[in-house]
Design a protein around this motif. Structure first.
Motif, mmCIF file in Angstrom:
data_model
loop_
_atom_site.group_PDB
_atom_site.id
_atom_site.type_symbol
_atom_site.label_atom_id
_atom_site.label_comp_id
_atom_site.label_asym_id
_atom_site.label_seq_id
_atom_site.Cartn_x
_atom_site.Cartn_y
_atom_site.Cartn_z
ATOM 1 N N LEU B 85 0.835 -1.209 0.000
ATOM 2 C CA LEU B 85 0.000 0.000 0.000
ATOM 3 C C LEU B 85 0.872 1.262 0.000
ATOM 4 O O LEU B 85 0.637 2.200 -0.760
ATOM 5 C CB LEU B 85 -0.937 -0.008 1.214
ATOM 6 N N PHE B 86 1.889 1.266 0.849
ATOM 7 C CA PHE B 86 2.808 2.412 0.887
ATOM 8 C C PHE B 86 3.413 2.650 -0.497
ATOM 9 O O PHE B 86 3.513 3.786 -0.966
ATOM 10 C CB PHE B 86 3.947 2.172 1.886
ATOM 11 N N GLY B 87 3.797 1.547 -1.131
ATOM 12 C CA GLY B 87 4.429 1.655 -2.445
ATOM 13 C C GLY B 87 3.484 2.248 -3.474
ATOM 14 O O GLY B 87 3.837 3.165 -4.220
ATOM 15 N N VAL B 88 2.263 1.715 -3.493
ATOM 16 C CA VAL B 88 1.283 2.191 -4.475
ATOM 17 C C VAL B 88 0.939 3.664 -4.211
ATOM 18 O O VAL B 88 0.890 4.475 -5.145
ATOM 19 C CB VAL B 88 0.014 1.302 -4.437
ATOM 20 N N VAL B 89 0.744 4.005 -2.951
ATOM 21 C CA VAL B 89 0.399 5.391 -2.612
ATOM 22 C C VAL B 89 1.524 6.340 -3.020
ATOM 23 O O VAL B 89 1.279 7.402 -3.598
ATOM 24 C CB VAL B 89 0.081 5.520 -1.109
ATOM 25 N N THR B 90 2.751 5.928 -2.751
ATOM 26 C CA THR B 90 3.886 6.773 -3.139
ATOM 27 C C THR B 90 3.913 6.987 -4.648
ATOM 28 O O THR B 90 4.093 8.105 -5.136
ATOM 29 C CB THR B 90 5.219 6.125 -2.711
ATOM 30 N N LEU B 91 3.704 5.892 -5.355
ATOM 31 C CA LEU B 91 3.725 5.954 -6.814
ATOM 32 C C LEU B 91 2.635 6.914 -7.316
ATOM 33 O O LEU B 91 2.850 7.706 -8.236
ATOM 34 C CB LEU B 91 3.503 4.548 -7.367
ATOM 35 N N ILE B 92 1.465 6.838 -6.684
ATOM 36 C CA ILE B 92 0.355 7.712 -7.073
ATOM 37 C C ILE B 92 0.706 9.174 -6.768
ATOM 38 O O ILE B 92 0.564 10.053 -7.619
ATOM 39 C CB ILE B 92 -0.938 7.303 -6.335
ATOM 40 N N LEU B 93 1.187 9.417 -5.550
ATOM 41 C CA LEU B 93 1.503 10.796 -5.141
ATOM 42 C C LEU B 93 2.545 11.403 -6.079
ATOM 43 O O LEU B 93 2.443 12.561 -6.485
ATOM 44 C CB LEU B 93 2.024 10.821 -3.703
ATOM 45 N N TYR B 94 3.550 10.582 -6.415
ATOM 46 C CA TYR B 94 4.640 11.072 -7.243
ATOM 47 C C TYR B 94 4.168 11.323 -8.672
ATOM 48 O O TYR B 94 4.365 12.399 -9.236
ATOM 49 C CB TYR B 94 5.765 10.031 -7.221
ATOM 50 N N THR B 95 3.512 10.322 -9.249
ATOM 51 C CA THR B 95 3.123 10.414 -10.655
ATOM 52 C C THR B 95 2.060 11.486 -10.879
ATOM 53 O O THR B 95 2.023 12.126 -11.931
ATOM 54 C CB THR B 95 2.626 9.040 -11.148
ATOM 55 N N ALA B 96 1.197 11.681 -9.868
ATOM 56 C CA ALA B 96 0.109 12.657 -10.014
ATOM 57 C C ALA B 96 0.647 14.059 -10.343
ATOM 58 O O ALA B 96 0.020 14.807 -11.103
ATOM 59 C CB ALA B 96 -0.727 12.700 -8.739
ATOM 60 N N ALA B 97 1.799 14.397 -9.811
ATOM 61 C CA ALA B 97 2.369 15.721 -10.079
ATOM 62 C C ALA B 97 2.652 15.886 -11.571
ATOM 63 O O ALA B 97 2.418 16.953 -12.154
ATOM 64 C CB ALA B 97 3.650 15.921 -9.265
ATOM 65 N N PHE B 98 3.142 14.794 -12.188
ATOM 66 C CA PHE B 98 3.459 14.855 -13.617
ATOM 67 C C PHE B 98 2.185 14.814 -14.459
ATOM 68 O O PHE B 98 2.077 15.490 -15.465
ATOM 69 C CB PHE B 98 4.387 13.694 -13.995
ATOM 70 N N VAL B 99 1.230 13.987 -14.009
ATOM 71 C CA VAL B 99 -0.054 13.919 -14.712
ATOM 72 C C VAL B 99 -0.709 15.303 -14.682
ATOM 73 O O VAL B 99 -1.229 15.789 -15.694
ATOM 74 C CB VAL B 99 -0.978 12.866 -14.063
ATOM 75 N N CYS B 100 -0.657 15.935 -13.524
ATOM 76 C CA CYS B 100 -1.240 17.274 -13.365
ATOM 77 C C CYS B 100 -0.683 18.238 -14.395
ATOM 78 O O CYS B 100 -1.430 18.938 -15.090
ATOM 79 C CB CYS B 100 -0.951 17.789 -11.952
#
Lengths: 297, 216, 257
Positions: B85-100
């Protein structure tokens, strides 16, 4: 051969509190082997050379609590150090005539092959690959994989308890042999958590992200020692890692001399005493017996 | 390639583990990234500021720092969850900045007149964005967001280093280190597994792009 | 400058759009200077003036696509609300037709027309569709309903845009240079729709250069220059006997051809 034995016997070693060294040293409390005064060895042998020189260089770990750890003092201490000191004493070499050289795992064979040290006593697992370059005396101890948990945790008392507690996570190093060995005890592979280094496993044990850490007991003893009162070892050792004393390849006479010294140390009770005061001081460690020695080939 | 026959199950498990990390990562980062983009173009200064600060902070932090900050820092605060879960959440938090940022660049390609027309017929900010701006932005957003998602799939390999024990990365380490297989064949198999993920993503993106091109 | 109120008073219409002392700057540029304007219900007001005179800006302030620095704008007696749901509601009552049409590029012609009624007015899809088809018929593009805007000519697009605005059943229609982006042969098809709309009694504010339209359809002509309303008169009077020097100058330039 006979000469060596008689010489060694002549230098009977008695356990005694060392009179030398600083009074406040932990060393001072420990039993020190008394150097054999009349040691005599066959001319040209390693023993004769060392005995004559009255000093020797020994490789050990400087960072392995319970086995070889150097603190503020110049001299390291631990089970490996005590074993080495005993062997030196059999050569008539006093503890303060030993020069200690740090020997990390990756450098041990090179130190021996290059002649930088006379022997290595450094949580040194005997295996065939290493035997290609050096000779092992011993084994003087059989390490093995064990489990470390928080001091107040009673859920897990051995590897067999892991299947019954599928929520328990156990940590080891990614791709390591201990990580592989624990698999057969798991209810599912998801119980295994892996990191690049054991320090991370220990941090996560403290964090409560994992409930156990597994690897060689020797490493775990180090963590128990460093984090006083936080962790303990549980259960029996469930693998075997024989520790040997590394010497120059083919020096059979020296190997046999070391093996005889080890047997003597066991007979005299020095072996058990040394263990109890070093690695054996931590909860959950088993008092070892001197394992069956391998023949010096 | 004997490891494939001897440890096929482990390998397939690792593949599906990595795939699920990547899938959740993609879904989560697309949603969060879109929300952040909405924040950044919204008329509310607090949301604009939050969006900008988030992107600046997260985009300029190495993924591994975020990952280990999550895997070690958060439990240190007394919050425990699985490393997966930590891994997936980190990946989401990180990638979201680029998606944004990719979505924001897409929004910028929609002529201002579209937003004015939407407002002029009485649509609220949310309606204008959701019904008029974003659907049009999506067309130009697909290629850059696609690149971000493909990069994310590859980044997901790093997640294994933070405790996730059974993903492809961990399988690779186990095969080569503990089980002693030669690294090259194992690496090749891992690379092929990732290629399956990234190439099928690429194919989906191409399809999406084509469908959006038709729809106008 | 002629007071617009006197005009309104004379025609006896109920005031629908009122601007009082409106000022606006774009940075250092003072685009609207103390503008007063009242548009009565059912009135068609044409705003003309040289480019940069502020006439487009004036038009856009009425549904708050441009904010103002000071002054008051009321619609049907209510002051324009600030950003939010209330403003969206108000905008639904004000139809707007842009120079560049601004049809929603990703939606079909019919969907362009139904979007507002369904989403902003909450009408049922069927109702909105029926109304849309009526309006498309009325502006003469009923056969294009299923096409996308890009498949239509400029004139057709602008007529769809008018239908889209009308679908909201607005109280007033704003036209911001609706024919300026059109090829000449398409201008009349749009103007025809606008003229029929004017005749139907719709309140309209039209920024345009089409003097023909002003003559035929306008109740009043407002002349702007440098952000000010310089003249506000009935078309006949404005075109035959402009009172202000700037008006005369402007008319002489555009009417000589």
């Amino acid at each position: 051969m006979r000469l060596i034995r008689s010489a060694a016997l002549a230098g009977a070693v008695a356990l005694a509190l060392s009179a030398c060294g600083g009074g406040e040293d932990i060393e001072a409390e420990a039993p020190e082997p008394v150097a054999a005064e009349e040691a005599e060895f066959e001319a040209g042998s390693t023993m004769a050379e060392l005995s004559e020189a009255g000093e020797m260089t020994i490789g050990t770990k400087f960072d392995q609590p319970g086995f070889g750890l150097r603190g503020l003092d110049e001299t390291p201490d631990g089970f490996d150090v005590r074993i080495a000191q005993y062997i030196a004493a059999q050569l008539g070499i006093e503890a303060d005539k030993i020069k200690w050289v740090e020997s990390p795992s990756s450098q041990r064979e090179d130190l021996i092959v290059n002649g930088d040290v006379d022997m290595v006593v450094a949580t040194y697992t005997i295996n065939d690959k290493r035997k290609e370059r050096i000779t092992f005396a011993g084994p003087y101890y059989v390490a093995g994989q064990q489990i470390m948990v928080k001091k107040d945790d009673s859920t897990i008392s051995g590897p067999e308890d892991l299947k019954a507690n599928p929520d328990v996570k156990i940590c080891s190093v990614t791709g390591s042999t201990p990580a592989e060995n624990i698999r057969e005890y798991l209810a599912s592979p998801d119980q295994l958590v892996t990191f690049e280094v054991y320090d991370d496993c220990v941090t996560q044990l403290e964090n409560g992200q994992v409930q156990a850490v597994t690897t060689d007991n020797v490493i775990l003893v180090g963590y128990v020692a460093e984090n006083e009162g936080k962790f303990k070892l549980v259960g029996e050792q469930f693998t075997e890692e024989p520790y040997g004393i590394g010497i120059e390849k083919g020096d059979t006479a020296f190997c046999e001399f070391i093996n005889e010294s080890l047997e003597k140390a066991a007979e005299e009770g020095y072996y058990e005493e040394a263990w109890k005061e070093t690695a054996g001081a931590y909860e959950g460690t088993e008092v070892p017996e001197l394992p069956e020695l391998e023949p010096c080939a | 390639m004997e490891f494939l026959t001897e440890h096929f199950d482990d390998f397939v498990n690792g593949f599906f583990r990595s795939l699920s990390i990547a899938l959740w990562g993609a879904v989560g980062s697309l949603l969060l990234g879109t929300l952040l983009a909405v924040f950044r173009v919204s008329p509310i200064p607090v949301l604009q500021g939050f969006g900008a600060a988030y992107v600046t902070l997260v985009r300029n932090t190495p993924l591994t720092v975020l990952l280990f900050g999550m895997a070690f820092g958060v439990p240190g605060l007394g919050i425990n969850a699985s490393f997966y879960l930590f891994g997936v959440v980190t990946l989401i938090l990180y990638t979201a900045a680029f998606v944004c940022e990719a979505i924001r660049s897409g929004i910028a390609t929609v002529p201002i007149g579209q937003a004015e027309a939407a407002r002029a017929i009485g649509l609220t900010f949310g309606q204008s964005l959701g019904l008029v701006i974003l659907p049009q932005a999506m067309r130009s957003v697909v290629p850059p967001v696609g690149s971000v998602i493909i990069a994310m799939i590859k980044n997901s390999a790093v997640v294994g280093a933070a405790g996730v024990g059974s993903d492809l990365f961990s399988v690779y380490k186990r095969m080569t280190s503990a089980l002693g297989y030669a690294p090259l064949p194992v690496l090749t198999a891992v690379a092929v597994a990732f290629l399956i993920m990234t190439l099928s993503t690429g194919a989906l993106l191409a399809l999406a792009e084509r469908r959006m091109a038709v729809a106008r | 400058m002629t007071g617009s109120e006197s005009n309104v008073a004379s025609t006896g219409r109920r005031p629908l759009v009122e601007l009082r002392d409106v000022d606006k700057h774009f940075g250092a540029l003072h685009v609207l200077r103390s503008v007063d304007l009242t548009v009565g219900e059912g009135e068609v007001v044409v705003v003309i003036g040289p480019s940069g005179s502020g006439k487009s800006t004036l038009c856009r302030t009425i549904n708050r696509l441009e904010t103002i620095d000071s002054g008051r704008i009321t619609l049907d007696g209510r002051e324009l609300p600030a950003e939010g749901k209330e403003l969206a509601k108000l905008r639904a009552d004000v139809g707007m037709v842009f120079q560049s049409f601004n049809l929603f590029a990703h939606k079909t012609v019919r969907d362009n027309v139904t979007l507002g009624p369904v989403k902003a007015r909450g009408k049922s899809a069927a109702e909105a569709r029926k109304k849309a088809d009526e309006l498309l018929e009325r502006v003469g593009v009923a056969n294009q309903a299923d096409k996308y805007p890009a498949q239509l000519s400029g004139g057709q697009q602008q007529r769809v845009a008018i239908a889209r605005a009308l679908a909201m059943e607005p109280k007033v229609m704003l036209f911001d240079e609706p024919t300026s982006a059109l090829d000449p042969e398409m201008i009349n098809e749009v103007l025809d729709v606008m003229i029929s709309l004017a005749k139907s009694g719709m309140t309209m504010i039209v920024v345009t250069h089409e003097m023909g339209f002003a003559r035929r359809a306008a109740d009043r002509v407002v002349f702007m220059a440098d952000g000010q309303i310089l003249e506000d008169a009935e078309p006949e009077q404005f075109f035959t006997a402009p009172r202000h020097e700037r008006s005369k100058d402007f008319l002489s330039k555009i009417l000589t051809h």
